[in-house]
Design a protein around this motif. Structure first.
Motif, PDB file in Angstrom:
ATOM      1  N   PRO A  69      30.868 -49.721   1.624  1.00  0.00           N
ATOM      2  CA  PRO A  69      32.046 -49.384   2.440  1.00  0.00           C
ATOM      3  C   PRO A  69      31.751 -48.503   3.648  1.00  0.00           C
ATOM      4  O   PRO A  69      32.330 -48.708   4.714  1.00  0.00           O
ATOM      5  CB  PRO A  69      32.997 -48.691   1.451  1.00  0.00           C
ATOM      6  N   VAL A  70      30.844 -47.516   3.513  1.00  0.00           N
ATOM      7  CA  VAL A  70      30.533 -46.653   4.661  1.00  0.00           C
ATOM      8  C   VAL A  70      29.888 -47.471   5.770  1.00  0.00           C
ATOM      9  O   VAL A  70      30.243 -47.349   6.953  1.00  0.00           O
ATOM     10  CB  VAL A  70      29.616 -45.484   4.241  1.00  0.00           C
ATOM     11  N   TRP A  71      28.940 -48.322   5.390  1.00  0.00           N
ATOM     12  CA  TRP A  71      28.269 -49.173   6.381  1.00  0.00           C
ATOM     13  C   TRP A  71      29.266 -50.099   7.068  1.00  0.00           C
ATOM     14  O   TRP A  71      29.281 -50.214   8.301  1.00  0.00           O
ATOM     15  CB  TRP A  71      27.173 -49.986   5.694  1.00  0.00           C
ATOM     16  N   LEU A  72      30.091 -50.765   6.282  1.00  0.00           N
ATOM     17  CA  LEU A  72      31.057 -51.718   6.854  1.00  0.00           C
ATOM     18  C   LEU A  72      31.997 -51.028   7.833  1.00  0.00           C
ATOM     19  O   LEU A  72      32.225 -51.521   8.947  1.00  0.00           O
ATOM     20  CB  LEU A  72      31.853 -52.385   5.738  1.00  0.00           C
ATOM     21  N   CYS A  73      32.552 -49.895   7.424  1.00  0.00           N
ATOM     22  CA  CYS A  73      33.506 -49.212   8.298  1.00  0.00           C
ATOM     23  C   CYS A  73      32.839 -48.742   9.582  1.00  0.00           C
ATOM     24  O   CYS A  73      33.396 -48.898  10.677  1.00  0.00           O
ATOM     25  CB  CYS A  73      34.140 -48.035   7.558  1.00  0.00           C
ATOM     26  N   HIS A  74      31.655 -48.189   9.468  1.00  0.00           N
ATOM     27  CA  HIS A  74      30.986 -47.712  10.675  1.00  0.00           C
ATOM     28  C   HIS A  74      30.660 -48.874  11.616  1.00  0.00           C
ATOM     29  O   HIS A  74      30.877 -48.773  12.837  1.00  0.00           O
ATOM     30  CB  HIS A  74      29.699 -46.977  10.327  1.00  0.00           C
ATOM     31  N   THR A  75      30.158 -49.973  11.074  1.00  0.00           N
ATOM     32  CA  THR A  75      29.760 -51.107  11.912  1.00  0.00           C
ATOM     33  C   THR A  75      30.942 -51.674  12.671  1.00  0.00           C
ATOM     34  O   THR A  75      30.855 -51.965  13.871  1.00  0.00           O
ATOM     35  CB  THR A  75      29.103 -52.198  11.047  1.00  0.00           C
ATOM     36  N   ILE A  76      32.082 -51.815  11.999  1.00  0.00           N
ATOM     37  CA  ILE A  76      33.254 -52.387  12.663  1.00  0.00           C
ATOM     38  C   ILE A  76      33.902 -51.377  13.595  1.00  0.00           C
ATOM     39  O   ILE A  76      34.389 -51.739  14.676  1.00  0.00           O
ATOM     40  CB  ILE A  76      34.259 -52.899  11.607  1.00  0.00           C
ATOM     41  N   GLN A  77      33.884 -50.102  13.239  1.00  0.00           N
ATOM     42  CA  GLN A  77      34.395 -49.085  14.159  1.00  0.00           C
ATOM     43  C   GLN A  77      33.533 -49.029  15.424  1.00  0.00           C
ATOM     44  O   GLN A  77      34.054 -48.829  16.528  1.00  0.00           O
ATOM     45  CB  GLN A  77      34.410 -47.722  13.475  1.00  0.00           C
ATOM     46  N   THR A  78      32.244 -49.207  15.277  1.00  0.00           N
ATOM     47  CA  THR A  78      31.356 -49.254  16.440  1.00  0.00           C
ATOM     48  C   THR A  78      31.790 -50.346  17.416  1.00  0.00           C
ATOM     49  O   THR A  78      31.663 -50.192  18.634  1.00  0.00           O
ATOM     50  CB  THR A  78      29.902 -49.493  15.989  1.00  0.00           C
ATOM     51  N   LEU A  79      32.321 -51.449  16.878  1.00  0.00           N
ATOM     52  CA  LEU A  79      32.770 -52.557  17.721  1.00  0.00           C
ATOM     53  C   LEU A  79      34.149 -52.308  18.329  1.00  0.00           C
ATOM     54  O   LEU A  79      34.685 -53.178  19.014  1.00  0.00           O
ATOM     55  CB  LEU A  79      32.784 -53.854  16.901  1.00  0.00           C
ATOM     56  N   GLY A  80      34.725 -51.122  18.073  1.00  0.00           N
ATOM     57  CA  GLY A  80      35.964 -50.751  18.735  1.00  0.00           C
ATOM     58  C   GLY A  80      37.235 -51.062  17.979  1.00  0.00           C
ATOM     59  O   GLY A  80      38.316 -51.112  18.578  1.00  0.00           O
TER      60      GLY A  80
END
Length: 431
Positions: A23-34
């Motif tokens: 979950p931490v990885w997924l949230c960070h990756t998608i938040q990085t995309l804006g």
């Protein structure tokens, strides 16, 4: 070889860990995309479809106490062993359910912030795929994330002939699925050694066979012996998934979200001028000769403006992982070749991270990033991809079950080190 709904059930799936599902990885990756993402500092619900023996889910639950984790699998042995292990290790925020995907979707009344599935879609009968779609449609919360791993063209095309030989050899083998795979692999090696035209005309398939010979037979059995082995073009799969109301956001593999790095330079001008997401993704797959994808979709995505995006990113804290290299230039060995990491970019970044966890805000005060937060995002994405750094969990509740799980992993001699502060784990060299 025993099947249920076309999928083998006589051999357990080997224990594999996929950091991109956490979950931490997924949230960070998608938040990085804006995009806005679920707030995992508060209670949330996470469902894995096809959890197998449960390793990914056990890591997630043990290292992320704010989440409630549900694993679904129709293999009775998988569920029984996962349940017993969770109980032994006192991992309380987890449950495992023995069910087919369509039965679970029909009976589930709960909602999830995450629905993830790795190694299932391309190997399932239509009714199981329909169960995944139904669950996404009826059970995904707004801004909820869907992680879907699947085989794709054009890269998977080179496996089709090998898969057919393995499958047909296993069908006539009297033993279990492992024996079937071993017979099929022996036949393929004989064909290659004696100059079968497939291998002579396609040297890359010879390399694929060599790679498969290094894998565990149990893994190959799950990979190739389903009745429904079915790679797809990403554009076709995206159209199918979009029927549930979710939108494609990007890859859970952060490297693949950086076209300037993951696409050969001479192809980038072509990509920029292509209209339509479906065509662009198809061309990207061709440029990378992609054979599998880790796609992330979102319900009711909300795009962040620059100011709010930067505010959220500034709060993210990053931590150096045990194998972070010394400050200096780096060399990232990627699927499209070695990409240099210039010392002027990475040296100050590595130096500061080695002093302790650092916020994005603190990191972007470094000279190379003061006017270029996007460059910092890319640099951090590459460090994450290489297992050199990772975001820290927003909440830092105690994780007592993580120590229990680590002890068990060590006893099983599994090369996996838990990182509870980061809500994940990292593969290590087997001792």
């Amino acid at each position: 070889m025993q099947h249920r709904d076309g999928y083998i059930i006589d051999v357990s799936y080997p224990l594999h860990f996929h950091k991109e599902m956490q979950p931490v990885w997924l949230c960070h990756t998608i938040q990085t995309l804006g995009c806005a993402v679920p707030d995992i500092s508060k209670p949330y619900r996470y469902c894995e479809l096809g959890c197998g023996p449960g390793l990914n889910l056990l890591v997630a639950a043990a290292c992320n106490p704010a989440g409630q984790f549900t694993g679904i699998d129709f293999n009775k042995k998988h569920i029984a062993s996962a349940q017993a292990l969770a109980k032994t290790l006192n991992i309380e925020n987890i449950r495992f359910i023995e069910a087919s995907f369509d039965d679970f979707a029909a009976n589930n009344s709960g909602k999830f912030d995450f629905i993830v599935s790795h190694g299932t879609w391309s190997w399932l009968p239509p009714k199981a795929q329909a169960g995944i779609l139904q669950l996404i449609y009826q059970s995904l919360e707004p801004q909820g994330l869907v992680y879907l791993h699947y085989m794709c063209y054009p890269g998977a095309a080179r496996l089709t002939a090998l898969q057919k030989v393995l499958y047909e050899a296993a069908k006539i083998t009297k033993g279990d699925s492992v024996q079937g795979i071993q017979n099929g692999m022996t036949l393929l090696r004989t064909l290659a050694n004696k100059g079968a035209g497939l291998f002579v005309d396609n040297p890359e398939i010879q390399k694929e066979l060599q790679a498969l010979e290094k894998e565990l037979p149990a893994y190959l059995a799950h990979e190739f012996l389903t009745d429904y082995w079915h790679p797809q073009h990403s554009a076709d799969l995206h159209r199918i998934i979009s029927q549930t109301g979710v939108s494609f956001i990007g890859s859970a593999n952060g490297f693949e979200n950086m076209d300037t790095l993951s696409i050969p330079g001479n192809l980038q001008p072509i990509l920029k001028n292509l209209p339509g997401q479906a065509l662009r993704e198809t061309v990207k797959d061709m440029a990378r000769n992609q054979h599998q994808r880790l796609d992330v979709f979102q319900s009711s995505p909300q795009t962040l403006d620059f100011k709010n995006h930067l505010v959220l990113m500034d709060k993210t804290v990053f931590k150096a992982l045990p194998n972070m290299p010394a400050p200096g230039s780096l060399a990232f060995k990627t699927p499209i070749g070695t990409i240099p990491g210039p010392a002027e970019i990475f040296s100050p970044l590595l130096t500061l991270l080695k002093k302790g966890p650092q916020s994005f805000h603190a990191l972007r005060q470094l000279a190379p990033f003061k006017e270029e937060p996007g460059v910092l995002l890319q640099a951090l994405a590459m460090l994450m991809w290489a297992d050199y750094a990772h975001p820290v969990r927003a909440e830092q509740q105690p994780t007592p079950a993580a120590a229990n799980l680590q002890t068990w992993l060590n006893r099983q001699q599994l090369p996996l080190q838990l990182l509870p502060d980061c809500g994940t784990a990292i593969m290590t060299q087997a001792g």
